[in-house]
Design a protein around this motif. Structure first.
Motif, PDB file in Angstrom:
ATOM      1  N   THR A 290       5.543  -0.065   1.014  1.00 33.76           N
ATOM      2  CA  THR A 290       4.462  -0.743   0.302  1.00 33.76           C
ATOM      3  C   THR A 290       4.325  -2.183   0.788  1.00 33.76           C
ATOM      4  O   THR A 290       5.290  -2.932   0.820  1.00 33.76           O
ATOM      5  CB  THR A 290       4.738  -0.750  -1.213  1.00 33.76           C
ATOM      6  OG1 THR A 290       4.939   0.577  -1.646  1.00 33.76           O
ATOM      7  CG2 THR A 290       3.569  -1.367  -1.960  1.00 33.76           C
TER       8      THR A 290
ATOM      9  N   ASP B 206       5.435  -5.518  -5.696  1.00 32.68           N
ATOM     10  CA  ASP B 206       4.436  -5.551  -6.772  1.00 32.68           C
ATOM     11  C   ASP B 206       3.524  -6.748  -6.527  1.00 32.68           C
ATOM     12  O   ASP B 206       3.969  -7.893  -6.515  1.00 32.68           O
ATOM     13  CB  ASP B 206       5.139  -5.678  -8.127  1.00 32.68           C
ATOM     14  CG  ASP B 206       4.169  -5.574  -9.295  1.00 32.68           C
ATOM     15  OD1 ASP B 206       3.174  -6.323  -9.294  1.00 32.68           O
ATOM     16  OD2 ASP B 206       4.412  -4.758 -10.202  1.00 32.68           O
ATOM     17  N   LYS B 207       2.254  -6.478  -6.310  1.00 26.76           N
ATOM     18  CA  LYS B 207       1.329  -7.551  -5.972  1.00 26.76           C
ATOM     19  C   LYS B 207       1.187  -8.562  -7.097  1.00 26.76           C
ATOM     20  O   LYS B 207       1.038  -9.760  -6.848  1.00 26.76           O
ATOM     21  CB  LYS B 207      -0.035  -6.950  -5.626  1.00 26.76           C
ATOM     22  CG  LYS B 207      -0.991  -7.945  -4.981  1.00 26.76           C
ATOM     23  CD  LYS B 207      -2.214  -7.259  -4.430  1.00 26.76           C
ATOM     24  CE  LYS B 207      -3.086  -8.246  -3.665  1.00 26.76           C
ATOM     25  NZ  LYS B 207      -4.263  -7.593  -3.063  1.00 26.76           N
ATOM     26  N   ASN B 208       1.239  -8.112  -8.351  1.00 32.90           N
ATOM     27  CA  ASN B 208       1.120  -9.037  -9.480  1.00 32.90           C
ATOM     28  C   ASN B 208       2.303  -9.991  -9.546  1.00 32.90           C
ATOM     29  O   ASN B 208       2.145 -11.175  -9.842  1.00 32.90           O
ATOM     30  CB  ASN B 208       0.986  -8.263 -10.788  1.00 32.90           C
ATOM     31  CG  ASN B 208      -0.336  -7.516 -10.876  1.00 32.90           C
ATOM     32  OD1 ASN B 208      -1.347  -7.993 -10.373  1.00 32.90           O
ATOM     33  ND2 ASN B 208      -0.312  -6.341 -11.488  1.00 32.90           N
TER      34      ASN B 208
END
Length: 475
Positions: A311, A57-59
């Motif tokens: 991902t 998750d990039k956040n």
């Protein structure tokens, strides 16, 4: 008897009863400041009941990196590359540029078209090697070496590679390696001139998207390079091509083709390749050796450890097979993923860096109300679960993160010296230890309660009457 009764009473008071709630379990991201290679960092996480951190998750990566903004390993590594077409099918037909192998001065192997004229390396009958300073095609070089020497040079280990490459004076020199047909007409493999398979290699190849030149040869290129590209589609069993002269990165080219209700060009047979080359020659007005057109072939050799999830959130212009010290990563399979400021970069796996682990640990909370140790114990049991135990390296790291902004020097934890030994009042066995002097403390006299040192995370015996903040387990 009175002393025995007192100790029994104290044990009853201090130890958790059968009715005490159980702490909740939480997944924590842990930043370990020790610098290790990617391999040692991975082993450390696993040996301490954790796993290498997977940035899915990039956040999360952005938010967490604010507390650890130095380059740090995550559980990402480069593995064997498998090529896919944009229609998600596996590629079994290839027409890569170059059928013969050359060696450069720093020991890397490069593919070349066999008709190029280069110096070449022969093996002498005496067993050493010689550079022949004549420009010949690979086949001419092979014939000359077999006539005057023992054949074109064969490289079977890193030592030989270093010795032979030191002889090279020009950019490249032929070695005795070429592509040959396998049993299947769609497959090729590399073989030495004595027909031996390749057991050692040092290819200079680590890029990620495929381009085609005007002659029909395929080239392995970095996906963020900008090139013109070719879109295609099937219309009533006929191939329809469209060459777009605008230079774009590979993913931008793919998007552009989709807007035209087409795909980046797919080539699965010799016939399709021939049709495409005829189209390129009919539509383009000039040709140069460095003119490439994107096609719909790519590979993603990057894997999260122990996961099939692909991902990844790469920093712009990454991965580029160059580390943060601007050195090319060799060999290519020794590239691993590191996180900095919430973005991924490729780095050399053996470089020492801090690293991230993830672990499922018991939930803790910092209570910012200075109390004596006994008052802290009562508070935790009344409102939470108990004073926290740090029974593993992962729980130790979590505790250190909880207290890193505390202004005082110490924080209470659930350690107490009772009946001649230290105990965790929650009932855990003391197997993992982190005492300030490296040893289990004995007979502390007045200092009978354990505290976590905020500055370095070490445990220290303190007077139980001192007032400080404390860590509780929580449900």
């Amino acid at each position: 008897m009175e002393m025995f009764g007192f100790l029994s009473f104290m044990l009853l008071v201090l130890h958790t009863s059968a009715y005490t709630p159980v702490p909740g379990l939480v997944k924590e991201i842990i930043h370990v400041e020790q610098k290790k290679s990617w391999y040692d960092a991975t082993a450390y996480c696993l040996s301490n009941s954790g796993k290498p951190f997977m940035v899915l998750d990039k956040n999360v990566a952005k938010n967490f990196s604010s507390s650890a903004n130095q380059l740090s390993w995550v559980g990402l590594f480069r593995n064997y590359a498998i090529w896919y077409w944009v229609d998600k099918t596996l590629s079994t037909y290839f027409n890569w540029f170059g059928k013969c192998a050359s060696l450069n001065r720093v020991g890397f192997w490069h593919t070349k078209t066999c008709d190029d004229k280069l110096n070449y390396l022969c093996k002498r009958v005496s067993g050493d090697w010689v550079l022949v300073k004549e420009s010949k095609t690979w086949q001419e070089a092979k014939q000359h070496c077999e006539t005057d020497h023992a054949g074109l040079a064969i490289i079977s280990n890193e030592g030989d590679n270093s010795i032979i490459s030191a002889l090279v004076e020009t950019d490249f020199a032929w070695i005795g390696l070429a592509r040959v047909q396998q049993n299947s007409p769609l497959k090729e493999t590399w073989r030495w001139v004595n027909n031996e398979p390749v057991t050692y290699s040092r290819w200079f190849s680590a890029l990620f998207c495929a381009a085609i030149d005007w002659r029909g040869f395929w080239h392995d290129r970095v996906c963020f390079e900008e090139h013109p590209f070719i879109c295609f589609r099937h219309v009533d069993l006929i191939l329809e091509f469209k060459l777009v002269s605008e230079n774009k990165a590979w993913n931008e080219a793919e998007t552009h083709c989709k807007l035209l209700n087409m795909n980046l060009v797919i080539v699965k047979t010799e016939e399709e390749l021939t049709a495409l080359v005829v189209y390129i020659k009919s539509i383009h007005d000039s040709f140069m050796d460095d003119l490439y057109f994107w096609m719909g072939l790519y590979n993603n050799p990057w894997y999260w450890s122990s996961s099939s999830i692909r991902t990844q959130f790469w920093k712009s212009m990454q991965p580029d097979n160059v580390d943060s010290k601007n050195k090319i990563i060799v060999p290519v399979e020794h590239a691993c993923g590191a996180l900095k400021d919430g973005e991924l970069l490729d780095e050399t796996c053996i470089d020492p860096l801090p690293f991230f682990c993830t672990a499922t640990v018991r939930s803790m909370i910092l209570v910012s109300e200075p109390k004596s140790w006994m008052e802290a114990l009562k508070h935790c049991r009344d409102k939470n679960v108990n004073l926290a135990s740090l029974s593993s390296a992962m729980e130790q790291y979590v505790a250190e993160q909880k207290v890193e902004r505390v202004q005082t020097s110490y924080v209470w934890i659930g350690l107490n010296f009772l009946a001649g030994s230290w105990i965790w009042v929650y009932g855990d066995d003391i197997q993992y230890v982190n005492w300030v002097n490296g040893e289990n403390l004995q007979c502390p006299v007045t200092r009978r309660c354990g505290a976590l040192t905020v500055a370095n995370g070490k445990w220290e015996a303190r007077s139980c009457e001192e007032r400080m903040e404390f860590l509780c387990f929580q449900t």
